[in-house]
Design a protein around this motif. Structure first.
Motif, PDB file in Angstrom:
ATOM      1  N   ASN A  26      60.946 -40.297  24.211  1.00 31.68           N
ATOM      2  CA  ASN A  26      61.193 -39.595  22.957  1.00 31.68           C
ATOM      3  C   ASN A  26      60.272 -38.404  22.737  1.00 31.68           C
ATOM      4  OD1 ASN A  26      63.508 -40.405  21.777  1.00 31.68           O
ATOM      5  ND2 ASN A  26      62.594 -41.804  20.308  1.00 31.68           N
TER       6      ASN A  26
ATOM      7  N   THR B  91      65.181 -38.576  19.818  1.00 31.33           N
ATOM      8  CA  THR B  91      66.290 -39.368  19.283  1.00 31.33           C
ATOM      9  C   THR B  91      65.754 -40.478  18.393  1.00 31.33           C
ATOM     10  OG1 THR B  91      68.154 -40.816  19.868  1.00 31.33           O
ATOM     11  CG2 THR B  91      66.277 -40.821  21.357  1.00 31.33           C
ATOM     12  N   ASP B  92      66.555 -40.910  17.439  1.00 32.35           N
ATOM     13  CA  ASP B  92      66.182 -42.024  16.567  1.00 32.35           C
ATOM     14  C   ASP B  92      66.626 -43.362  17.144  1.00 32.35           C
ATOM     15  OD1 ASP B  92      64.888 -40.611  14.587  1.00 32.35           O
ATOM     16  OD2 ASP B  92      66.739 -40.210  13.476  1.00 32.35           O
TER      17      ASP B  92
ATOM     18  N   LYS C 197      58.773 -48.036  14.210  1.00 30.27           N
ATOM     19  CA  LYS C 197      59.562 -47.009  13.541  1.00 30.27           C
ATOM     20  C   LYS C 197      59.341 -47.059  12.031  1.00 30.27           C
ATOM     21  CE  LYS C 197      64.237 -45.128  13.173  1.00 30.27           C
ATOM     22  NZ  LYS C 197      65.663 -45.270  13.571  1.00 30.27           N
TER      23      LYS C 197
ATOM     24  N   LYS D  68      57.489 -44.044   9.796  1.00 28.07           N
ATOM     25  CA  LYS D  68      58.128 -43.407   8.642  1.00 28.07           C
ATOM     26  C   LYS D  68      57.228 -43.488   7.418  1.00 28.07           C
ATOM     27  CE  LYS D  68      63.046 -43.683   9.768  1.00 28.07           C
ATOM     28  NZ  LYS D  68      64.374 -44.196   9.356  1.00 28.07           N
TER      29      LYS D  68
END
Length: 196
Positions: A45, A150-151, A163, A167
């Motif tokens: 990523n 990418t998520d 993740k 955030k």
């Protein structure tokens, strides 16, 4: 870049030296100018999605450009030996660390000793606050945060937790206006004072 005012505030450990959109926006000339001798680079990523087996031409050219400017390149990943060695087999790099267990720093500090490098000669590039920026803070080197390619989550069971935490940290830093893509901290990396 000024630190968050509260002494030893926990967010300072996750605050990158600079935030850019992509590794392709990195100003390699500036890295040389401020005395960087090694770029430590995350893989998944940051350079490529975790589901991409091989590096594309952009990644290959990026790695070649780093090394052609007399900056050593290390790929440091928490992913498996098979994944990391398969990917890096098509790259010219100075060091490869798989199963790095970031944010643990033991394997990386051993590598720096092996390469006879001090933390102030190293910069860490990655897309995650927990596994990349915090690792850089623990080592004592500068760091560059990039936006994840990418998520999409990997099969790693810890991915959802990481993740979520990333955030949360991003929102905290953004709320305090400590993280932004603007002209003073932008893709061009054209102000060396950002690193002092």
């Amino acid at each position: 870049m000024a630190k968050i005012k509260t002494k030893a505030h926990w967010l300072n450990y996750f605050r990158p030296t600079i935030f850019i959109k992509s590794y392709t926006n990195l100003n390699i000339f500036l890295l040389k100018k401020i005395g960087i001798k090694m770029l430590i680079c995350d893989l998944d990523n940051t350079l490529s999605p975790h589901f991409t087996k091989w590096p594309n031409k952009k990644v290959i050219n990026f790695c070649n450009e780093i090394r052609s400017n007399d900056i050593k390149l290390a790929i440091v990943s928490n992913n498996s030996k098979k994944r990391v060695l398969t990917y890096t087999s098509r790259l010219e790099v100075d060091e490869v660390i798989f199963n790095a267990k970031k944010p643990m720093k033991r394997k990386i500090t051993k590598m720096l000793t092996r390469q006879n490098l001090r933390p102030n000669e190293v910069i860490f590039l990655g897309d995650q606050f927990i596994t990349d920026i915090w690792t850089a803070s623990r080592i004592g080197c500068k760091s560059i945060l990039v936006s994840p390619i990418t998520d999409e989550l990997s099969d790693d069971s810890s991915s959802k937790l990481i993740k979520f935490l990333n955030k949360h940290i991003y929102r905290k830093l953004e709320h305090g206006n400590y993280l932004s893509l603007d002209k003073t901290r932008s893709e061009s990396l054209n102000d060396e004072h950002q690193f002092i």
